[in-house]
Motif scaffolding. Structure first.
Motif, PDB file in Angstrom:
ATOM      1  N   PRO A 164     -21.176 -11.635  -3.152  1.00  0.00           N
ATOM      2  CA  PRO A 164     -20.750 -11.461  -3.904  1.00  0.00           C
ATOM      3  C   PRO A 164     -20.222 -12.719  -4.727  1.00  0.00           C
ATOM      4  O   PRO A 164     -19.989 -12.286  -6.051  1.00  0.00           O
ATOM      5  N   ASN A 165     -19.416 -12.810  -4.688  1.00  0.00           N
ATOM      6  CA  ASN A 165     -18.176 -14.343  -5.481  1.00  0.00           C
ATOM      7  C   ASN A 165     -18.912 -14.763  -5.086  1.00  0.00           C
ATOM      8  O   ASN A 165     -19.139 -16.325  -4.871  1.00  0.00           O
ATOM      9  N   LEU A 166     -20.221 -15.318  -7.238  1.00  0.00           N
ATOM     10  CA  LEU A 166     -21.152 -16.640  -6.743  1.00  0.00           C
ATOM     11  C   LEU A 166     -20.213 -17.436  -8.035  1.00  0.00           C
ATOM     12  O   LEU A 166     -20.541 -18.682  -7.639  1.00  0.00           O
ATOM     13  N   GLU A 167     -18.990 -17.285  -7.983  1.00  0.00           N
ATOM     14  CA  GLU A 167     -18.413 -18.624  -9.264  1.00  0.00           C
ATOM     15  C   GLU A 167     -17.609 -19.171  -8.059  1.00  0.00           C
ATOM     16  O   GLU A 167     -17.850 -20.220  -8.661  1.00  0.00           O
ATOM     17  N   ALA A 168     -17.762 -18.552  -6.357  1.00  0.00           N
ATOM     18  CA  ALA A 168     -17.122 -20.153  -5.992  1.00  0.00           C
ATOM     19  C   ALA A 168     -18.347 -21.304  -5.596  1.00  0.00           C
ATOM     20  O   ALA A 168     -18.160 -22.172  -5.612  1.00  0.00           O
ATOM     21  N   TYR A 169     -19.840 -21.258  -6.551  1.00  0.00           N
ATOM     22  CA  TYR A 169     -20.734 -21.880  -5.933  1.00  0.00           C
ATOM     23  C   TYR A 169     -20.470 -22.764  -7.496  1.00  0.00           C
ATOM     24  O   TYR A 169     -20.983 -23.927  -6.782  1.00  0.00           O
ATOM     25  N   VAL A 170     -20.375 -22.264  -8.215  1.00  0.00           N
ATOM     26  CA  VAL A 170     -20.262 -23.771  -9.594  1.00  0.00           C
ATOM     27  C   VAL A 170     -19.337 -24.336  -9.164  1.00  0.00           C
ATOM     28  O   VAL A 170     -18.008 -25.090  -8.678  1.00  0.00           O
ATOM     29  N   GLY A 171     -20.204 -26.197  -9.636  1.00  0.00           N
ATOM     30  CA  GLY A 171     -19.452 -26.885  -9.504  1.00  0.00           C
ATOM     31  C   GLY A 171     -20.238 -27.723  -8.074  1.00  0.00           C
ATOM     32  O   GLY A 171     -19.856 -29.093  -8.036  1.00  0.00           O
ATOM     33  N   GLN A 172     -20.429 -26.880  -7.621  1.00  0.00           N
ATOM     34  CA  GLN A 172     -20.886 -27.784  -5.586  1.00  0.00           C
ATOM     35  C   GLN A 172     -22.110 -28.413  -6.306  1.00  0.00           C
ATOM     36  O   GLN A 172     -22.874 -27.475  -6.443  1.00  0.00           O
ATOM     37  N   GLU A 173     -21.557 -28.997  -4.963  1.00  0.00           N
ATOM     38  CA  GLU A 173     -23.538 -29.937  -4.787  1.00  0.00           C
ATOM     39  C   GLU A 173     -23.709 -29.036  -3.653  1.00  0.00           C
ATOM     40  O   GLU A 173     -23.824 -29.056  -2.372  1.00  0.00           O
ATOM     41  N   ILE A 174     -24.802 -28.340  -3.097  1.00  0.00           N
ATOM     42  CA  ILE A 174     -25.690 -27.758  -2.295  1.00  0.00           C
ATOM     43  C   ILE A 174     -27.557 -28.556  -1.674  1.00  0.00           C
ATOM     44  O   ILE A 174     -27.598 -28.849  -2.684  1.00  0.00           O
ATOM     45  N   LEU A 175     -27.347 -28.153  -1.006  1.00  0.00           N
ATOM     46  CA  LEU A 175     -28.538 -28.611  -0.494  1.00  0.00           C
ATOM     47  C   LEU A 175     -29.701 -27.182  -0.168  1.00  0.00           C
ATOM     48  O   LEU A 175     -29.849 -26.224  -0.144  1.00  0.00           O
ATOM     49  N   ALA A 176     -30.721 -27.308  -0.712  1.00  0.00           N
ATOM     50  CA  ALA A 176     -31.913 -25.841  -0.730  1.00  0.00           C
ATOM     51  C   ALA A 176     -33.080 -26.739  -0.715  1.00  0.00           C
ATOM     52  O   ALA A 176     -33.917 -27.619  -0.849  1.00  0.00           O
TER      53      ALA A 176
END
Length: 537
Positions: A164-176
């Motif tokens: 539910p908390n999408l803001e937590a991903y902002v600024g993160q580098e993730i593998l997709a």
């Protein structure tokens, strides 16, 4: 189509030395060469000025790359000026050629975008994951930067479970992983979940290879249901069925386990194909039935809690996982309950005696009444045969009446012991609740039966006329005077008890209770003297 404009040494930035003939040939080639919009050329940076970057593309005039055509990246003017320096090779695309002045407008950004899309298409076709930076949250997901290309990640594709908390991903580098690619539409769809699922799959395969029945594992309870609890073991969740939680009794698994609780369990079975692991917590706890014979021998007293009632008895929990049954017949010496709830209630703490024990069959028989003295043993001392008692009629049947001597202790007056004359219908002579005087014939404490008599307290009926004794003469008189041994009389009653007449003591009956007529006395006296008058023929 890309064309070679200049020759730059790959080993050294210093230009090669040309002969005069080669220089003339190159000049002629420059004059003859024409550049067209859309061409992709390889050039060399000549100058970085205030308006842009001058690039030699092998034409009559040098081409210019405006700063806004250098890159797709959002850079400042100072950063743009430092992006290229004189002598750097650069691939550019021709945007426009001025036919009058011959000025050539170039773009590095378009070539960069084309290269990005080519590389993205290659990654998409190979299915390789990419590293992206989440830039912002938008409706339904987040936007990530993929080498200058704006890509969309739906919220459902950010994790294995919806976050539910999408803001937590902002600024993160993730593998997709690129799951959708439309070059013409400029649309790229990414999934972090696809990468996590592949990692999880590899982790599960390694985990199942290391798992075997009998192995002890640790985990955290993640869910509690009616049929058991799920324990997270890392890559997979194992199921502890409700029958494998504890040896004790409980209504719902939540009474024993709660979400977030850390537990140790033993692996019961493993099914890699279905990704199932069955666990047992109680397997690590000693079975109380293995030591029950030593701890609770027959005859010992125990204390426990009533945990269940059935029509045939009450279940008592002695300790977790160890329950015994008090049969309904073992609840009371005197009461005859129709249901155990008349004597005990669920949740009661009771004391009982161990009657029988079978660890192999996991059966423990208990007795509640054995904790109290047996009143039936005392009854034989209190009411010996011949004792006259007053009691209340508690039941009337075709074969007799039941009389209560003490609370819960009843005796039977058989129909043959009600009166000297035959009683066809006891209900016509007696009423339930009425008081009646009886004499005790026999008490059986083992079978818990009491035989009573009413007629023994009644005066004997007068003999009928035809039954009066005649005067004996001669041998008949002498034979009559000989004593005859008294025959012991025994009668079997429907109640099951035996009335032994020879046990009855007439002296125990009060004299006031008998009334004899005067005529009967004279008749008996004359008969004993042999002076009875003969009846006229």
């Amino acid at each position: 189509m890309e064309e070679k404009a200049t020759q730059v040494s790959g080993a050294s930035p210093t230009p090669e030395t040309f002969s005069m003939e080669e220089a003339l040939q190159e000049a002629e080639a420059r004059l003859e060469r024409r550049v067209r919009p859309g061409q992709i050329l390889m050039g060399k940076v000549v100058l970085v000025g205030s308006e842009g970057v001058a690039v030699d593309v092998g034409a009559k005039t040098e081409g210019i790359i405006p700063f806004n055509q250098l890159t797709e990246k959002p850079l400042t003017e100072e950063e743009l000026k430092g992006l290229l320096k004189p002598g750097d090779p650069v691939r550019v695309q021709v945007l426009r050629v001025d036919p009058e002045t011959g000025q050539i407008l170039l773009s590095r950004k378009k070539v960069e975008a084309t290269e990005h899309w080519d590389r993205l298409q290659e990654l998409y076709e190979k299915g390789e994951p990419v590293t992206v930076t989440v830039k912002e949250r938008v409706k339904g997901g987040v936007v990530a930067d993929l080498d200058g290309v704006q890509a969309f990640i739906p919220a459902s594709q950010l994790d294995l479970r919806r976050t539910p908390n999408l803001e937590a991903y902002v600024g993160q580098e993730i593998l997709a992983k690129i799951i959708e690619f439309h070059r013409k539409k400029g649309r790229v769809l990414l999934s972090r979940r696809a990468v996590l699922e592949e990692e999880q799959k590899r982790a599960k395969e390694a985990f199942f290879q290391s798992l075997s029945p009998g192995q002890v594992v640790e985990g955290v309870v993640v869910e509690v249901t009616d049929f058991g609890a799920f324990v997270n073991l890392g890559p997979v969740d194992g199921l502890v069925h409700r029958s494998e939680i504890t040896w004790g009794r409980f209504g719902h698994p939540r009474e024993v386990l709660h979400k977030g609780q850390r537990v140790r369990a033993q692996v019961v079975s493993v099914d890699p194909a279905k990704e199932r692991v069955n666990l047992s917590i109680k397997a690590l706890i000693p079975d109380p039935w293995t030591t029950v014979a030593e701890k609770y021998p027959v005859g010992s007293r125990i204390r426990g809690k009533v945990v269940g009632l059935t029509p045939f008895g009450a279940f008592v929990e002695v300790e977790p996982g160890l329950e015994g049954l008090i049969h309904i017949s073992e609840l009371s010496w005197t009461k005859r309950p129709k249901h155990p709830s008349e004597v005990v209630k669920e949740g009661d703490e009771v004391e009982a005696v161990v009657l029988r024990l079978d660890p192999a069959e996991r059966r423990l028989s208990l007795g509640l009444k054995q904790t109290q003295p047996d009143p039936w043993q005392l009854l034989t001392e209190k009411y010996p045969p011949g004792t006259v008692v007053q009691g209340r009629i508690t039941g009337i049947t075709d074969f007799g009446i039941f009389v209560e001597l003490e609370p819960g202790m009843e005796g039977l007056v058989h129909v043959s012991e009600l009166d000297h004359t035959r009683v066809e219908n006891p209900a016509a002579l007696f009423k339930k609740g009425a008081e009646v005087e009886v004499v005790v014939l026999h008490i059986d404490p083992v079978e818990q039966r009491i035989s009573l008599s009413r007629k023994r307290l009644l005066p004997p009926p007068p003999p009928r006329e035809e039954e009066r004794p005649r005067r004996a003469k001669g041998k008949e008189a002498r034979a009559k005077k000989r004593p005859t041994p008294r025959r012991e009389e025994r009668r079997e009653y429907e109640y099951g008890a035996v009335a032994e007449y020879n046990l009855y003591d007439a002296s125990a009956v009060p004299a006031a209770s008998a009334s004899v007529k005067l005529g009967d006395l004279y008749g008996d006296l004359l008969a004993s003297l042999g002076l009875e008058e003969e009846k006229p023929g």
